[in-house]
Enzyme design. Structure first.
Site, short mmCIF file in Angstrom:
data_model
loop_
_atom_site.label_atom_id
_atom_site.label_comp_id
_atom_site.label_asym_id
_atom_site.label_seq_id
_atom_site.Cartn_x
_atom_site.Cartn_y
_atom_site.Cartn_z
CD GLU A 33 -1.71 -2.40 1.63
OE1 GLU A 33 -0.51 -2.61 1.94
OE2 GLU A 33 -2.60 -3.25 1.74
CG PHE B 94 -9.31 -10.49 10.71
CD1 PHE B 94 -8.04 -10.84 11.16
CD2 PHE B 94 -9.54 -10.48 9.35
CE1 PHE B 94 -7.03 -11.18 10.27
CE2 PHE B 94 -8.54 -10.82 8.44
CZ PHE B 94 -7.28 -11.17 8.91
CD GLN B 95 -7.07 -7.84 7.14
OE1 GLN B 95 -8.01 -7.64 6.39
NE2 GLN B 95 -5.87 -8.24 6.70
CE LYS C 176 -16.92 -7.35 3.03
NZ LYS C 176 -16.22 -8.63 3.28
CG MET D 196 22.27 12.87 3.65
SD MET D 196 23.44 14.04 2.93
CE MET D 196 22.50 14.68 1.55
#
Lengths: 596, 190
Positions: free
Chosen positions: A61, A123-124, A173, A490
């Site tokens: 993502e 869940f999630q 959902k 760097m």
């Protein structure tokens, strides 16, 4: 439900998931970047059943977010990402914060567990609006399907207007499944959100009067000019021409004024040019357009441009007087304010370019220091040389450059000449390693025929390397030009400056074979370690119609100069020819070592 | 506006603000929607601003507007930033620094009032003394039995502080304060 459709108003009944896709279409979205998961499956099902909005399936993502940022920066339109709940949303946090700091219009749509499960540690499940509240311009949790359409339209409006930024719409959902009334975009945004676009005329008058009397002026422009659209860049060029003022720019503002232009001083700031920083220090009038006096720009604040009157144009009122006091603050869209300024200058000022001659001759002396110079080497590719060659070989084309973060990023800014706005995508504010590869993907999706090059470092590029797979899938021929010095260059440079050359964990002992890696992904790999073979190798890279990993082996210990050492003023730059090991080791005194 | 504290080994500077910090009272008009208070509070914690007192309630039911009153402390420069940063929040309609407004109106400070509930438990002389002092402070008794009083007191913050200090040795066991409600004097609305 066809009977309920109303063609004229666009109002009709549909499911929440359908509304998402309809709202994307109604807001002119052609591409979105995303990754499916349980809580967004209804939306993915709708995407499957249409062809107007093309979905690009990323591998992580974070990649979707940076790709959408690259897409946005190169087109001037909103970038869109679609992620699932929980880990999908938390992986979006880095690009959201990146877009917030660089003012990039980014719309993130996230799935959420059903409203009945919110708060149950499902869940999630993650508190997505809570987590993303500080890294978005605004965000919403949609609890009622009848509010969804209006919220999505508002999300696009807020992301793209005023000071652009990221927004997030979290959709449970059950709301995606629920049916409700879809409403088309309305031209009536909420009353509390009214960005001020027109600058105050009196303030613009004051600014022009101040500029007309300047003996040692400078224009310092930033990403705000790019965000204000190509017209703003054209007006900036016109103003430079009219006034005869020298111009410098921040990292984010490169391309607004062409690098080949006669008034161009180069980038300013920590790794900016000597002449740009000296001009900033010694000027008597500074016109700051769409930049925000970042700490990398100002150097030590109490020594920043001590003798100048400062004019600051910004669309965000909180930017004015935030770190540097403005003598004239103008709140408004850079393009509109520049337009007024140009007209007013034409009407009221007889430009006396001759009066600026002593200033320009002083600038020529500073320029003669040639602060971006480096010692050429016939056996080893110097990283600066690699960028210079890349520029020479790609400049005639429609080329877009993205970068990762580190030394290579600064060298790209110093040595690649940007002639147009929206051609340069880099993570400025947040400094996100791993930005460049997915950003290049997003740019390539928006501009399929363009040459899109990610100037990368070997460390950064491994953070989002998986998006090579996406590039191969969508036949996006992005060119990943890796300046491979086997160090986090760097980090190492700062360890040399601050930590007695103790190179703690800044060397990568096990480097992948980038050529084989490219081939494993189904792309094309090139390795080059000889300066005299570089041009041919770059030509090969440009010619290949596939994603390319170019392993450019460069001098391992080259450092990035010039540099304003920590705690120093603009006129105390460390120049490359002065930067011996000993000078570098003692450039920063003992008191200052507690900070980055 | 800032003075360098010391040379630093960094692009970040430790700057000391030479201005004196002052307490100001801000009124913030917001859309009463989920998360709006979290946005305001998150701004203060995220940017390192102080909150000395915070009061919030819906004031316009028809238009779902809430009024948040925040007492904060900072230098003039920081207070200015706080106001601008609050104004960036999308559901924020208006931010008025009531303290600045009071100065503009030629007044020392805005009207600021607080309400507190104070529970005092005790018998005998302490109990008599508590009631006597409560009358002196114009606190009213809103609940009592033979062993306790709950006093309701309204007034300036300093008055409430004083009342609490006095009640402490007399058996004070619980306090609840509303935080400051504030408004500018005079006929003009905000």
């Amino acid at each position: 439900m066809e009977s309920m459709s109303n063609a004229t108003s666009g109002t009709r009944e549909m499911s929440g998931a359908e509304m998402v896709v309809q709202a994307l279409k109604d807001n002119g979205v052609e591409h979105i970047f995303g990754y499916p998961g349980g809580a967004v499956l209804p939306i993915y099902d709708e995407l499957f059943q249409q062809e107007e909005v093309q979905h690009i399936l990323v591998r992580h993502e974070q990649g979707a977010g940076h790709a959408a940022e690259g897409y946005a920066r190169s087109t001037g339109r909103a970038g869109v990402m679609l992620v699932t709940s929980g880990p999908g949303a938390t992986n979006a946090v880095t690009p959201l914060q990146d877009a917030l700091m660089d003012s990039i219009p980014l719309v993130c749509i996230s799935g959420q567990v059903p409203t009945t499960l919110i708060g149950s540690d499902a869940f999630q499940e993650a508190d997505t609006v809570g987590i993303t509240r500080p890294c978005t311009k605004h965000n919403w949790l949609v609890r009622d399907v009848n509010e969804l359409a209006a919220i999505l339209h508002e999300a696009f409006h807020i992301a793209t207007t005023g000071r652009p930024g990221p927004v997030l719409v979290d959709i449970p959902k059950d709301v995606q499944f629920a049916r409700g009334i879809y409403t088309p975009p309305q031209p009536a945004p909420r009353t509390s959100y009214q960005p001020k676009l027109e600058g105050d005329l009196e303030a613009i008058r004051q600014a022009v009067a101040l500029m007309a009397t300047a003996k040692r002026p400078v224009i310092y422009s930033g990403g705000g000019v790019i965000n204000a659209g190509p017209q703003a860049s054209a007006l900036l060029r016109e103003l430079v021409e009219l006034t005869g003022f020298p111009i410098t720019s921040t990292l984010m503002g490169l391309g607004a004024y062409p690098a080949s232009g006669p008034a161009w001083l180069g980038m300013l700031g920590m790794h900016g040019s000597y002449e740009a920083n000296m001009v900033m220090h010694d000027c008597d009038v500074m016109l700051c357009v769409g930049a925000r006096f970042d700490d990398r720009i100002t150097g030590r604040l109490n020594a920043f441009s001590p003798h100048s009157k400062k004019i600051h144009i910004d669309i965000d009122p909180s930017s004015i007087n935030k770190t540097v006091r403005a003598d004239v603050g103008i709140i408004g869209d850079c393009g509109r304010v520049l337009d007024e300024m140009v007209s007013l200058w034409r009407e009221t000022v007889t430009a006396d370019h001759a009066a600026l001659r002593p200033w320009w001759s002083q600038i020529e002396q500073w320029r003669a220091r040639d602060s971006f110079a480096f010692r050429p080497n016939r056996d080893v590719i110097m990283p600066q040389y690699a960028i210079q060659r890349l520029y020479e070989m790609s400049k005639g084309r429609k080329t877009f450059i993205t970068t990762e973060v580190g030394q290579h990023q600064m060298w790209a800014a110093q040595h690649y000449g940007f002639e147009e706005p929206n051609r340069w995508m880099t993570s400025g504010g947040l400094g996100t390693m791993g930005y460049g590869l997915p950003a290049a993907l997003g740019v390539q999706i928006a501009h399929p025929d363009a040459l899109v090059i990610d100037i990368a470092g070997d460390a950064s590029v491994q953070m989002t390397m998986q998006e090579m797979s996406t590039a191969v899938q969508y036949e996006a021929p992005i060119k990943i030009f890796i300046l491979n010095n086997q160090y986090m260059g760097m980090v190492r440079q700062w360890q040399q400056l601050l930590h007695g050359n103790r190179l703690s964990h800044s060397y990568t002992e096990a480097m992948p074979d980038f050529v084989k890696l490219a081939e494993a992904y189904g792309g094309h790999g090139i390795r080059c370690d000889k300066p005299d073979e570089l041009d041919d190798a770059i030509n090969e890279m440009i010619a290949v119609k596939k994603p390319v990993l170019f392993d450019c082996r460069v001098a391992n210990l080259a450092n990035c100069f010039p540099m304003i050492p920590s705690g120093k003023a603009h006129n105390e730059m460390l120049l490359p020819d002065e930067a011996t090991d000993e000078v570098v080791a003692t450039a920063i005194d003992a008191k200052g070592k507690m900070l980055v | 506006m800032n003075a360098q504290l010391q040379p630093t080994g960094s692009a970040y500077f430790i700057a000391r603000d030479l201005q004196q910090p002052e307490s100001h009272t801000l009124s913030v008009i917001v859309d009463n929607e989920p998360g709006v208070l979290a946005r305001v509070i998150g701004l203060f914690s995220g940017r390192g601003y102080n909150i000395e007192s915070l009061t919030v309630s819906e004031t316009e039911h028809q238009s779902h507007l809430s009024r948040i009153t925040i007492v904060t402390r900072g230098t003039a420069h920081v207070l200015d930033q706080i106001r601008h940063q609050l104004e960036r929040i999308v559901p924020v309609h208006r931010v008025v620094d009531l303290s600045v407004r009071a100065t503009e109106l030629g007044q020392e400070r805005p009207l600021e009032r607080e309400l507190a509930l104070v529970k005092v438990v005790g018998t005998g002389e302490n109990r008599v003394e508590a009631l006597r002092l409560a009358e002196a402070f114009r606190a009213s008794v809103i609940d009592a039995n033979t062993e306790h009083f709950i006093f309701e007191i309204t007034g300036k913050v300093s008055k409430i502080e004083q009342f609490i200090t006095i009640m402490r040795p007399l058996g004070l066991i619980e306090i609840c304060r509303t935080g400051v409600a504030a408004m500018n004097r005079g006929p003009e609305g905000m």
